[in-house]
Design a protein around this motif. Structure first.
Motif, PDB file in Angstrom:
ATOM      1  N   LEU B 300       0.836  -1.211   0.000  1.00 46.76           N
ATOM      2  CA  LEU B 300       0.000   0.000   0.000  1.00 46.76           C
ATOM      3  C   LEU B 300       0.866   1.256   0.000  1.00 46.76           C
ATOM      4  O   LEU B 300       0.585   2.228  -0.714  1.00 46.76           O
ATOM      5  CB  LEU B 300      -0.920  -0.001   1.226  1.00 46.76           C
ATOM      6  CG  LEU B 300      -2.010  -1.069   1.264  1.00 46.76           C
ATOM      7  CD1 LEU B 300      -2.701  -1.079   2.627  1.00 46.76           C
ATOM      8  CD2 LEU B 300      -3.042  -0.836   0.159  1.00 46.76           C
ATOM      9  N   GLN B 438      -4.803  -3.714   9.361  1.00 45.62           N
ATOM     10  CA  GLN B 438      -5.365  -2.922   8.247  1.00 45.62           C
ATOM     11  C   GLN B 438      -6.191  -1.759   8.774  1.00 45.62           C
ATOM     12  O   GLN B 438      -6.109  -0.633   8.272  1.00 45.62           O
ATOM     13  CB  GLN B 438      -6.302  -3.790   7.412  1.00 45.62           C
ATOM     14  CG  GLN B 438      -5.677  -4.621   6.343  1.00 45.62           C
ATOM     15  CD  GLN B 438      -6.749  -5.143   5.399  1.00 45.62           C
ATOM     16  OE1 GLN B 438      -7.081  -4.504   4.407  1.00 45.62           O
ATOM     17  NE2 GLN B 438      -7.290  -6.307   5.697  1.00 45.62           N
ATOM     18  N   PHE B 454      -6.026   6.792  -1.393  1.00 47.97           N
ATOM     19  CA  PHE B 454      -6.137   5.337  -1.518  1.00 47.97           C
ATOM     20  C   PHE B 454      -7.508   4.909  -2.050  1.00 47.97           C
ATOM     21  O   PHE B 454      -7.802   3.726  -2.103  1.00 47.97           O
ATOM     22  CB  PHE B 454      -5.884   4.680  -0.155  1.00 47.97           C
ATOM     23  CG  PHE B 454      -4.469   4.838   0.330  1.00 47.97           C
ATOM     24  CD1 PHE B 454      -3.558   3.804   0.190  1.00 47.97           C
ATOM     25  CD2 PHE B 454      -4.039   6.032   0.897  1.00 47.97           C
ATOM     26  CE1 PHE B 454      -2.248   3.950   0.619  1.00 47.97           C
ATOM     27  CE2 PHE B 454      -2.730   6.192   1.332  1.00 47.97           C
ATOM     28  CZ  PHE B 454      -1.833   5.148   1.192  1.00 47.97           C
TER      29      PHE B 454
END
Lengths: 51, 481
Positions: B300, B438, B454
């Motif tokens: 990420l 997460q 994102f």
């Protein structure tokens, strides 16, 4: 074939200075819409075509 | 009027005034691993606030944040109730064949089915679409177009029937195809893209060596990796396109490079999915729960660097969905990370012989067969005990989820894993620690003001703001003792 619109995907001002500390003492938001997600981990529809 | 400590302790406030007692708001502290902010979460409503650590005690003593939340709590509760229990199925995961030309290590469809299973005839496939159209015409508003996603096994092994169905019903359904891409030639790409069909591919590595560790052909003679890359070249620039990367111990160390690889090829969306552990073979290649977050978050971070450098996003859709679950619970696209999951209530799965299951993950588990589309019909299946076992699985009945602050950002997926690997529907799924990390990472992005980096551009078009307190903490004026 429909090309991806550059205006939709391009960042206007790319900058490495993207983690400046926030001054806000509190951050609390909540947004809402009609629920229409049907994706599962084997497949995801990201766009909301026809909605 | 100033509120003194003495008067605030006098016990003359109505029920609902105090945090975490009586009718008052419930907010659990959540350490998100951020240097400046601590989280507060109401697990039942999925309401949250991030509060600067040096103002946390003030925030908990009362003031505008708690008052505003208390006023809106009932509406948040109602929203979650609708999201969790009030939806109608609007999508079908449709397997036009049981068969597959690959033998992937982690597939949730039993090997014998994939090798020797049924194939739906063209006539039966068209009949199935007719029956589904009739059902959705009764249950969905006219403005809502149902979705049919041809899935597998490998749906393009039955391409002639599948394309006949898309050609005949493209005005009635939004179609999608999830394929291993080995049969996605130029003609197939032209057919699907000219009709706006959403396409998902699967690729597990940046090199053939990595991909072929898990995405194997029966005889080992199919160059899967090269075939997928050819398909990706054909699809470059197509907006309704994504790539699924199934994360295992065979490719986890390469995830940041995988993100670079996909970004370079202009893939708009990807899924970096931990392999589902429903069948024993998948557990042989799975990452341990506590090993999953590090490579995933590294990927990420790399996707974010690439966005900042290039101005072009590669959205990691399964993580984007965690962010959406926090920012706007009803805007989530994936219905795995909520309880009950979407299986049997937002979508269902249709096998090649017409059998109906709550989700593709249950195809191959006969006790979860709810009925048959051609014999007995859809309505009976949707209300069957087999479907209720999945639609009735809630985090409130699972330990430790029932006391977990993030239970509505995670949903304890997946029920098939819980049942097959962990011993029952009242057990958690396979990746509890992964979801914890997460969620904390997602909150840190929100604290840093970069969550939108994102997410898909325009994700909040048509989305309304229900709560917005960003800025100084407004607390009751307190006189010194």
């Amino acid at each position: 074939m429909n090309p991806v619109s550059p205006e939709k995907t391009m960042l206007k001002n790319p900058s490495p200075e993207h983690r400046a500390p926030r001054k806000d003492q509190v951050i609390a938001t909540r947004k809402s819409c009609a629920a229409d997600g049907v994706g599962l981990s084997h497949y995801i529809l990201t766009e909301r075509k026809g909605h | 009027m100033a509120v003194t400590h003495a008067s605030r302790d006098a016990g003359n406030r109505p029920s609902g005034s105090h945090l975490n007692t009586g009718e008052g708001p419930t907010l659990l502290p959540l350490d998100i691993g951020h240097p400046a902010y601590m989280g507060l979460v109401d697990p039942d409503t999925a309401f949250w606030a991030l509060v600067h650590k040096d103002r946390l005690a003030d925030a908990l003593e009362g003031g505008e944040l708690l008052t505003s939340f208390h006023q809106k709590r009932a509406s948040f509760q109602e929203e979650m109730q609708t999201l969790r229990f009030g939806l109608q199925p609007s999508a079908v995961y449709f397997n036009p064949t049981d068969r597959c030309n690959l033998d992937c290590s982690y597939c949730y469809i039993p090997q014998t089915m994939r090798r020797h299973g049924t194939e739906m005839s063209r006539e039966k496939l068209l009949e199935a679409l007719r029956l589904l159209q009739g059902h959705f015409a009764k249950t969905l508003p006219p403005s809502r177009r149902p979705r049919v996603i041809f899935h597998g096994a490998e749906p393009l092994l039955n391409k002639e029937a599948l394309f006949a169905g898309i050609a005949a019903y493209n005005n009635e359904f939004d179609f999608g195809v999830q394929t291993n891409a080995t049969l996605l030639d130029g003609e197939a790409v032209d057919f699907l893209t000219s009709r706006g069909v959403s396409i998902g591919l699967s690729l597990d590595g940046i090199r053939a060596e990595t991909t072929h560790r898990t995405r194997k052909s029966w005889a080992g003679n199919l160059n899967v990796h090269a075939k997928v890359l050819e398909a990706m070249e054909r699809l470059a620039g197509y907006p309704y396109y994504s790539v699924i990367v199934t994360v295992t111990r065979e490719n986890a160390s390469e995830l940041p490079q995988m993100v670079e690889f996909l970004h370079e090829r202009q893939v708009p969306n990807c899924l970096l999915n931990m392999t589902r552990c429903t069948l024993p073979a998948a557990r042989e290649v799975r990452l341990a729960d506590e090993e999953a977050a590090t490579p995933f978050i590294a990927a990420l971070e790399r996707s974010h660097e690439l966005f900042r450098q290039s101005g072009r996003k590669l959205v990691v859709a399964n993580f984007a969905n965690i962010l959406l679950a926090i920012l706007a619970p009803t805007a989530r696209r994936l219905m795995c990370d909520i309880s009950p999951c979407g299986g049997g209530r937002a979508f269902f799965a249709l096998a090649a012989n017409g059998d109906l299951f709550p989700c593709s993950e249950f195809i191959g588990l006969d006790s979860f067969r709810g009925g048959n589309l051609f014999a007995g019909g859809l309505d009976a299946a949707l209300t069957s005990p087999a479907f209720h076992r999945v639609t009735g699985r809630t985090v409130e009945t699972i330990d430790p989820c029932r006391r977990c602050a993030i239970r509505h950002f995670c949903g304890s997926p997946c029920p098939a894993e819980a049942h097959e690997m962990n011993g029952g529907m009242d057990r958690p799924g396979a990746f509890c620690a992964f979801y914890e990390e997460q969620t904390r990472y997602a909150f840190r992005l929100i604290a840093d003001g970069i969550a939108d980096d994102f997410l898909w551009d325009g994700w909040d078009d048509g989305v309304v703001t229900l709560f917005d307190k960003v800025g100084p903490l407004v607390t009751p004026e307190v006189s010194p003792p």
